[in-house]
Design a protein around this motif. Sequence first.
Motif, PDB file in Angstrom:
ATOM      1  N   ALA A 201       0.591  -1.108  -0.169  1.00 45.14           N
ATOM      2  CA  ALA A 201      -0.146   0.075   0.124  1.00 45.14           C
ATOM      3  C   ALA A 201       0.846   1.357   0.083  1.00 45.14           C
ATOM      4  O   ALA A 201       0.544   2.270  -0.958  1.00 45.14           O
ATOM      5  CB  ALA A 201      -1.203  -0.052   1.230  1.00 45.14           C
ATOM      6  N   LEU A 202       1.824   1.232   0.922  1.00 44.96           N
ATOM      7  CA  LEU A 202       2.585   2.440   0.897  1.00 44.96           C
ATOM      8  C   LEU A 202       3.339   2.686  -0.235  1.00 44.96           C
ATOM      9  O   LEU A 202       3.664   3.709  -1.117  1.00 44.96           O
ATOM     10  CB  LEU A 202       3.646   2.243   2.256  1.00 44.96           C
ATOM     11  N   GLN A 203       4.022   1.526  -1.087  1.00 46.21           N
ATOM     12  CA  GLN A 203       4.908   1.982  -2.107  1.00 46.21           C
ATOM     13  C   GLN A 203       4.154   2.197  -3.379  1.00 46.21           C
ATOM     14  O   GLN A 203       4.481   3.220  -4.160  1.00 46.21           O
ATOM     15  CB  GLN A 203       5.496   0.438  -2.311  1.00 46.21           C
ATOM     16  N   ARG A 204       3.016   1.590  -3.460  1.00 43.00           N
ATOM     17  CA  ARG A 204       2.082   2.102  -4.535  1.00 43.00           C
ATOM     18  C   ARG A 204       1.480   3.500  -4.429  1.00 43.00           C
ATOM     19  O   ARG A 204       1.236   4.230  -5.097  1.00 43.00           O
ATOM     20  CB  ARG A 204       1.082   1.021  -4.801  1.00 43.00           C
ATOM     21  N   TRP A 205       1.333   3.827  -3.073  1.00 42.46           N
ATOM     22  CA  TRP A 205       0.611   5.201  -2.912  1.00 42.46           C
ATOM     23  C   TRP A 205       1.516   6.136  -3.146  1.00 42.46           C
ATOM     24  O   TRP A 205       1.346   7.098  -4.021  1.00 42.46           O
ATOM     25  CB  TRP A 205       0.293   5.388  -1.499  1.00 42.46           C
ATOM     26  N   GLN A 206       2.778   5.905  -2.640  1.00 44.10           N
ATOM     27  CA  GLN A 206       3.991   7.066  -3.167  1.00 44.10           C
ATOM     28  C   GLN A 206       4.238   6.997  -4.518  1.00 44.10           C
ATOM     29  O   GLN A 206       4.524   8.332  -4.971  1.00 44.10           O
ATOM     30  CB  GLN A 206       5.387   6.595  -2.145  1.00 44.10           C
ATOM     31  N   ALA A 207       4.451   5.809  -5.170  1.00 43.10           N
ATOM     32  CA  ALA A 207       4.750   5.918  -6.673  1.00 43.10           C
ATOM     33  C   ALA A 207       3.390   6.412  -7.655  1.00 43.10           C
ATOM     34  O   ALA A 207       4.088   6.960  -8.561  1.00 43.10           O
ATOM     35  CB  ALA A 207       5.179   4.542  -6.982  1.00 43.10           C
ATOM     36  N   GLU A 208       2.180   5.904  -7.176  1.00 39.44           N
ATOM     37  CA  GLU A 208       1.236   6.200  -8.169  1.00 39.44           C
ATOM     38  C   GLU A 208       0.371   7.133  -7.838  1.00 39.44           C
ATOM     39  O   GLU A 208      -0.131   7.943  -8.758  1.00 39.44           O
ATOM     40  CB  GLU A 208       0.572   4.780  -8.459  1.00 39.44           C
ATOM     41  N   ALA A 209      -0.063   7.593  -6.697  1.00 35.13           N
ATOM     42  CA  ALA A 209      -1.246   8.273  -6.255  1.00 35.13           C
ATOM     43  C   ALA A 209      -1.059   9.110  -4.845  1.00 35.13           C
ATOM     44  O   ALA A 209      -1.836   8.666  -3.991  1.00 35.13           O
ATOM     45  CB  ALA A 209      -2.566   7.562  -6.523  1.00 35.13           C
ATOM     46  N   PRO A 210       0.149  10.026  -4.785  1.00 34.26           N
ATOM     47  CA  PRO A 210       0.124  10.351  -3.305  1.00 34.26           C
ATOM     48  C   PRO A 210      -0.749  11.371  -2.938  1.00 34.26           C
ATOM     49  O   PRO A 210      -0.944  11.374  -1.822  1.00 34.26           O
ATOM     50  CB  PRO A 210       1.557  11.087  -3.758  1.00 34.26           C
ATOM     51  N   ILE A 211      -1.308  12.137  -3.952  1.00 29.35           N
ATOM     52  CA  ILE A 211      -2.184  13.158  -3.543  1.00 29.35           C
ATOM     53  C   ILE A 211      -3.624  12.754  -3.131  1.00 29.35           C
ATOM     54  O   ILE A 211      -4.179  12.660  -1.989  1.00 29.35           O
ATOM     55  CB  ILE A 211      -2.310  14.278  -4.472  1.00 29.35           C
ATOM     56  N   TRP A 212      -4.442  12.204  -4.137  1.00 27.80           N
ATOM     57  CA  TRP A 212      -5.767  11.827  -4.173  1.00 27.80           C
ATOM     58  C   TRP A 212      -5.956  10.116  -3.970  1.00 27.80           C
ATOM     59  O   TRP A 212      -7.216   9.768  -3.806  1.00 27.80           O
ATOM     60  CB  TRP A 212      -6.524  12.222  -5.310  1.00 27.80           C
ATOM     61  N   GLY A 213      -4.872   9.393  -4.082  1.00 29.74           N
ATOM     62  CA  GLY A 213      -5.146   8.081  -4.019  1.00 29.74           C
ATOM     63  C   GLY A 213      -5.615   7.282  -5.400  1.00 29.74           C
ATOM     64  O   GLY A 213      -5.773   7.812  -6.446  1.00 29.74           O
ATOM     65  N   HIS A 214      -5.778   6.062  -5.112  1.00 26.23           N
ATOM     66  CA  HIS A 214      -6.312   5.310  -6.235  1.00 26.23           C
ATOM     67  C   HIS A 214      -7.986   5.124  -6.256  1.00 26.23           C
ATOM     68  O   HIS A 214      -8.442   4.364  -7.296  1.00 26.23           O
ATOM     69  CB  HIS A 214      -5.854   3.659  -6.112  1.00 26.23           C
ATOM     70  N   GLY A 215      -8.616   5.556  -5.177  1.00 27.80           N
ATOM     71  CA  GLY A 215      -9.993   5.567  -5.388  1.00 27.80           C
ATOM     72  C   GLY A 215     -10.738   4.310  -4.964  1.00 27.80           C
ATOM     73  O   GLY A 215     -11.855   4.539  -4.405  1.00 27.80           O
ATOM     74  N   ILE A 216     -10.198   3.288  -5.175  1.00 29.22           N
ATOM     75  CA  ILE A 216     -10.724   1.940  -4.711  1.00 29.22           C
ATOM     76  C   ILE A 216      -9.558   0.925  -4.184  1.00 29.22           C
ATOM     77  O   ILE A 216      -8.572   1.302  -4.314  1.00 29.22           O
ATOM     78  CB  ILE A 216     -11.398   1.164  -5.854  1.00 29.22           C
ATOM     79  N   VAL A 217      -9.940  -0.002  -3.440  1.00 25.41           N
ATOM     80  CA  VAL A 217      -9.239  -0.936  -3.036  1.00 25.41           C
ATOM     81  C   VAL A 217      -8.924  -2.110  -4.278  1.00 25.41           C
ATOM     82  O   VAL A 217      -9.726  -2.078  -5.048  1.00 25.41           O
ATOM     83  CB  VAL A 217      -9.509  -1.802  -1.772  1.00 25.41           C
ATOM     84  N   GLU A 218      -7.734  -2.588  -4.264  1.00 25.99           N
ATOM     85  CA  GLU A 218      -7.623  -3.417  -5.270  1.00 25.99           C
ATOM     86  C   GLU A 218      -6.932  -4.923  -4.712  1.00 25.99           C
ATOM     87  O   GLU A 218      -6.446  -4.901  -3.505  1.00 25.99           O
ATOM     88  CB  GLU A 218      -6.317  -3.013  -6.134  1.00 25.99           C
ATOM     89  N   ARG A 219      -7.371  -5.906  -5.424  1.00 28.61           N
ATOM     90  CA  ARG A 219      -6.743  -7.144  -4.923  1.00 28.61           C
ATOM     91  C   ARG A 219      -5.252  -7.287  -4.998  1.00 28.61           C
ATOM     92  O   ARG A 219      -4.774  -7.253  -6.007  1.00 28.61           O
ATOM     93  CB  ARG A 219      -7.528  -8.162  -5.750  1.00 28.61           C
ATOM     94  N   GLY A 220      -4.898  -7.963  -3.842  1.00 27.38           N
ATOM     95  CA  GLY A 220      -3.422  -8.232  -3.721  1.00 27.38           C
ATOM     96  C   GLY A 220      -2.992  -9.300  -4.430  1.00 27.38           C
ATOM     97  O   GLY A 220      -3.582 -10.056  -4.726  1.00 27.38           O
ATOM     98  N   PRO A 221      -1.563  -9.482  -4.553  1.00 29.64           N
ATOM     99  CA  PRO A 221      -0.893 -10.526  -4.944  1.00 29.64           C
ATOM    100  C   PRO A 221      -0.860 -12.026  -3.980  1.00 29.64           C
ATOM    101  O   PRO A 221      -1.594 -11.918  -3.004  1.00 29.64           O
ATOM    102  CB  PRO A 221       0.442 -10.048  -5.311  1.00 29.64           C
ATOM    103  N   LYS A 222      -0.468 -13.057  -4.655  1.00 30.29           N
ATOM    104  CA  LYS A 222      -0.503 -14.238  -3.782  1.00 30.29           C
ATOM    105  C   LYS A 222       0.155 -14.161  -2.516  1.00 30.29           C
ATOM    106  O   LYS A 222      -0.253 -14.933  -1.351  1.00 30.29           O
ATOM    107  CB  LYS A 222       0.165 -15.190  -4.558  1.00 30.29           C
ATOM    108  N   MET A 223       1.293 -13.334  -2.547  1.00 27.98           N
ATOM    109  CA  MET A 223       2.114 -13.285  -1.177  1.00 27.98           C
ATOM    110  C   MET A 223       1.286 -12.735  -0.081  1.00 27.98           C
ATOM    111  O   MET A 223       1.552 -12.745   1.271  1.00 27.98           O
ATOM    112  CB  MET A 223       3.355 -12.243  -1.304  1.00 27.98           C
TER     113      MET A 223
END
Length: 425
Positions: free
Chosen positions: A305-327
């Motif tokens: 969550a932190l990595q993708r927030w910082q890299a992709e959407a630091p201000i407004w976020g992704h809008g929805i939760v997303e399914r995580g990987p197998k790990m």
Amino acid sequence: MATPLLNQTTVEEKLIWYGLVLSYPMYVLGALYVWGSVLGWLMLALVILRCWVDGRADYGPVPLIVWLWVTAMALMLVALIVAHIDWQLGLAKTIKSTIGWAKGWALLALFLLLGAVLPFRLALLTRGTCIVAAQSIILALISLVAVALGWSGEIYLSPLKAIGGPGYEFFTVRWFALNLETGLPRWSFFAPWAPAAGLMSCICLVICWQEQNPRWRALGIIGTAVMCLLCQSRAGWVLFAGLIPLLVLFGRAISPSMLLVAAIATVVMMLSSQWLFEHGNDAYQHIKDSRPDSTRVRSALADIALQRWQAEAPIWGHGIVERGPKMVEYMPIGTHHSWYGLLFVKGAVGALALALPLAITVIYLLVDAFRSAVSRTALLLALTLVGYSFFENLEILVYLFWPALLWIGAALNPLKTNALQKVAY
């Protein structure tokens, strides 16, 4: 079920009373999520109707901190819409997410507003919560028999699932659930999952402790202890154990200096609950063994969550939760933690929209705790929510802990707390 002391004199009080004591009947019907989500808006509609038809103006004034909450939760909606536009999620998903906001973040501010302005007695909350906790004892006894007889934990999935919600867990009626890692039963009571039951055990403990009738108070406290023990929530165990001495201390006539030390200790304990949780697992291996992979999955979800927030959407976020990987066992990114979830879904704007009013509320209650028993209880309720925000997404559980928000809202209104101080609520 009501006693002469608790005869509900207004429609508002009836809604609060039956909203509480019908928790288990609604759960059995698979309707508790719908019931809790609609209740706040129903009471708001009643307030608006009274103001329009009767011209009533005795609901106010609304405290400034409550207005801050209303503004902050409206900002959550703005962040949601902007993120949906940024990521081109489409009108259908935007409408669906807006409905989710109305059943989650919006209810945080709404119940605080209702608690601040509605004319109701806190005795309704204490007695109603004691009744719910006592019913949990009955469910525990019956479900223990179900375990002994080898019955299936799940009873049925309510057809109300067709209405829509965060997941099937909110509409599943069960005696108990199975810990997939150990194969042992784990109780969620009327909550969608066991850790949420741990949160409710702590919330109910604080409220039941204020009950004036010794018999109901004892039944309520025993019921909350049963809930906390059988839900097997490690966070719940830590917070529940920490609340008991604080409740004892806060209930005594103590000097301002002692109260200040206790209040500061409470803040430190709740804010460091995640640290206590993790290090408690290391110190007590038998607690960790109850769910050996839980810490790993939570840590991985947080990192993603932190990595993708910082890299992709630091201000407004992704809008929805997303399914995580197998790990992370395909668990949705942005769950199991209010703050990481906010950063991922609504960005820095969403995180600040919760952090700012929550911090100001805790500070106000900390100061007001010197003069008001109502505020001392509200402080413990608020700090319990702060502590659990590091383990759960609070917004999807508002339909359960709304009584705590009503109490906190009442404490935020100085006029109401002054009146409540003069009566045995």
